[in-house]
Design a protein around this motif. Structure first.
Motif, PDB file in Angstrom:
ATOM      1  N   ARG A 265      35.118  24.001  31.941  1.00 47.40           N
ATOM      2  CA  ARG A 265      35.607  25.087  31.079  1.00 47.40           C
ATOM      3  C   ARG A 265      35.806  24.519  29.679  1.00 47.40           C
ATOM      4  NH1 ARG A 265      39.542  28.125  35.631  1.00 47.40           N
ATOM      5  NH2 ARG A 265      37.832  28.336  37.147  1.00 47.40           N
ATOM      6  N   LYS A 266      36.790  24.991  28.947  1.00 51.84           N
ATOM      7  CA  LYS A 266      36.913  24.632  27.529  1.00 51.84           C
ATOM      8  C   LYS A 266      37.100  23.136  27.297  1.00 51.84           C
ATOM      9  CE  LYS A 266      38.935  28.970  25.734  1.00 51.84           C
ATOM     10  NZ  LYS A 266      39.234  29.703  27.005  1.00 51.84           N
ATOM     11  N   LEU A 267      37.721  22.437  28.237  1.00 53.22           N
ATOM     12  CA  LEU A 267      38.029  21.010  28.046  1.00 53.22           C
ATOM     13  C   LEU A 267      37.182  20.120  28.943  1.00 53.22           C
ATOM     14  CD1 LEU A 267      41.925  21.271  27.794  1.00 53.22           C
ATOM     15  CD2 LEU A 267      40.255  21.151  25.920  1.00 53.22           C
TER      16      LEU A 267
ATOM     17  N   ALA B   7      44.410  12.691  26.738  1.00 53.53           N
ATOM     18  CA  ALA B   7      45.350  13.697  26.243  1.00 53.53           C
ATOM     19  C   ALA B   7      46.730  13.065  26.322  1.00 53.53           C
ATOM     20  CB  ALA B   7      45.293  14.959  27.103  1.00 53.53           C
ATOM     21  N   THR B   8      47.343  12.832  25.183  1.00 52.62           N
ATOM     22  CA  THR B   8      48.682  12.274  25.214  1.00 52.62           C
ATOM     23  C   THR B   8      49.570  13.063  24.261  1.00 52.62           C
ATOM     24  OG1 THR B   8      49.968  10.230  25.262  1.00 52.62           O
ATOM     25  CG2 THR B   8      48.274  10.430  23.516  1.00 52.62           C
TER      26      THR B   8
ATOM     27  N   GLU C 122      41.701  12.232  22.068  1.00 49.17           N
ATOM     28  CA  GLU C 122      40.958  13.492  22.097  1.00 49.17           C
ATOM     29  C   GLU C 122      41.883  14.713  21.996  1.00 49.17           C
ATOM     30  OE1 GLU C 122      38.085  10.515  23.165  1.00 49.17           O
ATOM     31  OE2 GLU C 122      40.087  10.881  24.009  1.00 49.17           O
ATOM     32  N   ILE C 123      43.028  14.656  22.673  1.00 48.62           N
ATOM     33  CA  ILE C 123      43.987  15.771  22.626  1.00 48.62           C
ATOM     34  C   ILE C 123      45.366  15.188  22.362  1.00 48.62           C
ATOM     35  CG2 ILE C 123      44.969  17.757  23.826  1.00 48.62           C
ATOM     36  CD1 ILE C 123      42.513  17.705  25.689  1.00 48.62           C
TER      37      ILE C 123
ATOM     38  N   ILE D  95      41.595  12.463  15.632  1.00 45.85           N
ATOM     39  CA  ILE D  95      42.058  13.273  16.753  1.00 45.85           C
ATOM     40  C   ILE D  95      41.097  14.453  16.865  1.00 45.85           C
ATOM     41  CG2 ILE D  95      43.903  14.799  17.581  1.00 45.85           C
ATOM     42  CD1 ILE D  95      45.890  13.015  16.060  1.00 45.85           C
ATOM     43  N   ASP D  96      40.757  14.839  18.100  1.00 48.52           N
ATOM     44  CA  ASP D  96      39.842  15.971  18.267  1.00 48.52           C
ATOM     45  C   ASP D  96      40.572  17.315  18.270  1.00 48.52           C
ATOM     46  OD1 ASP D  96      37.766  14.207  18.383  1.00 48.52           O
ATOM     47  OD2 ASP D  96      37.514  14.315  20.557  1.00 48.52           O
ATOM     48  N   ARG D  97      41.637  17.410  19.077  1.00 50.76           N
ATOM     49  CA  ARG D  97      42.358  18.673  19.227  1.00 50.76           C
ATOM     50  C   ARG D  97      43.860  18.428  19.163  1.00 50.76           C
ATOM     51  NH1 ARG D  97      38.325  19.240  23.363  1.00 50.76           N
ATOM     52  NH2 ARG D  97      37.045  21.131  23.142  1.00 50.76           N
ATOM     53  N   LEU D  98      44.592  19.435  18.679  1.00 49.96           N
ATOM     54  CA  LEU D  98      46.050  19.388  18.680  1.00 49.96           C
ATOM     55  C   LEU D  98      46.588  20.424  19.657  1.00 49.96           C
ATOM     56  CD1 LEU D  98      46.835  19.052  14.865  1.00 49.96           C
ATOM     57  CD2 LEU D  98      46.691  17.236  16.593  1.00 49.96           C
ATOM     58  N   GLY D  99      47.637  20.033  20.371  1.00 44.71           N
ATOM     59  CA  GLY D  99      48.219  20.937  21.349  1.00 44.71           C
ATOM     60  C   GLY D  99      49.733  20.916  21.305  1.00 44.71           C
ATOM     61  N   VAL D 100      50.323  21.806  22.107  1.00 43.92           N
ATOM     62  CA  VAL D 100      51.772  21.902  22.200  1.00 43.92           C
ATOM     63  C   VAL D 100      52.128  22.100  23.667  1.00 43.92           C
ATOM     64  CG1 VAL D 100      51.809  24.401  21.792  1.00 43.92           C
ATOM     65  CG2 VAL D 100      53.824  23.010  21.208  1.00 43.92           C
ATOM     66  N   THR D 101      53.298  21.589  24.076  1.00 45.49           N
ATOM     67  CA  THR D 101      53.697  21.666  25.479  1.00 45.49           C
ATOM     68  C   THR D 101      55.166  22.063  25.603  1.00 45.49           C
ATOM     69  OG1 THR D 101      54.714  19.502  25.978  1.00 45.49           O
ATOM     70  CG2 THR D 101      52.319  19.543  25.694  1.00 45.49           C
TER      71      THR D 101
END
Length: 257
Positions: free
Chosen positions: A4-6, A67-68, A93-94, A119-125
């Motif tokens: 899928r997307k990742l 992903a960290t 990467e994430i 960095i490839d992507r930024l995320g939030v948790t």
């Protein structure tokens, strides 16, 4: 494994697993990657998990994605966490802002790192259903590309707002705690209860729980954590179609209740 997307839909989590045991980290990663996993998720708050991964990540860098997270009460501390991650992994990467801690301040400098190509992507948790509104506010800025949230048959609050919002924004969803809450697996059902799911490739209760989450097309990646290489291989099999329909998902929900 379906992608899928990742990429491949089953990854590897590291909460309460390796600590500072680099040999164990190598054994589990060496089992997960050939089984089809690609994304390995970690965090500065996971003891020594990041550092324990560093040697095997460097050796197999083209086969996996990291992903960290940044989990820091100041920008200076966050930058130091990122400096160590870059040293251990080469690139990230994430990169995710963990549990919304100081997210506006960290996002500004992380965007600079992403724009520079490091960095490839930024995320939030966030791990808590009590924080769904602030998490939705952060996601609504349009500045995040991934969202990591808990989802399993006993934790479904994210289905009401965050999964629809992520789908609307095109944000990739990473599921933490797919096997249950606070590091413990939801207890397995009695022998024979999984028989109706055999035709879906389910041999273990963990596979049933992972496939339950992945059968929601809004979910892009599940990251079950394990210390056992054989479990990493078995968990990866949950990433293979066919997916559950409403009846099969309802069965897993009843068994998990």
């Amino acid at each position: 494994m379906e992608e899928r997307k990742l990429g491949p839909v089953v990854g590897l989590g590291t909460w309460a697993t390796f600590d500072d045991d680099a040999t164990l980290a190598r054994d589990v990663v060496d089992a997960a990657l050939p089984a089809g996993c690609r994304v390995i998720d970690s965090s500065p708050m996971y003891g020594g998990a990041e550092e324990s991964l560093s040697a095997v990540v460097r050796e197999r860098r083209t086969e996996l994605e990291i992903a960290t997270k940044i989990w820091a009460r100041s920008v200076e501390e966050g930058r130091e966490q990122y400096r160590r991650q870059a040293q251990w992994f080469g690139r990230v990467e994430i990169e995710q802002i963990h549990n919304l801690v100081l997210w506006r301040e960290h996002l500004a400098w992380l965007e600079e790192e992403r724009d520079a190509g490091r960095i490839d992507r930024l995320g939030v948790t966030h791990f808590s259903s009590a924080m769904l509104e602030p998490l939705g506010e952060a996601l609504g800025t349009g500045r995040f590309e991934t969202l990591q949230i808990p989802l399993n048959p006993r934790e479904r609050a994210v289905e009401r707002r965050l999964l629809p919002l992520a789908a609307e924004l095109g944000v990739a969803v990473i599921v933490m705690r797919p096997l249950g809450g606070e590091g413990s697996t939801i207890a397995p059902p009695p022998a024979g209860a999984l028989e109706p799911l055999r035709e879906f490739g389910v041999e273990t209760w963990q596979q049933a729980l992972l496939k339950w989450a992945l059968s929601d097309e809004r979910v892009d990646l599940v990251i079950p954590a394990t210390r056992r290489p054989e479990h990493a291989r078995a968990n990866a099999q949950a990433g293979l179609p066919p997916w559950f329909g409403p009846e099969e998902r309802a069965l897993v929900e009843r068994l998990a209740a």
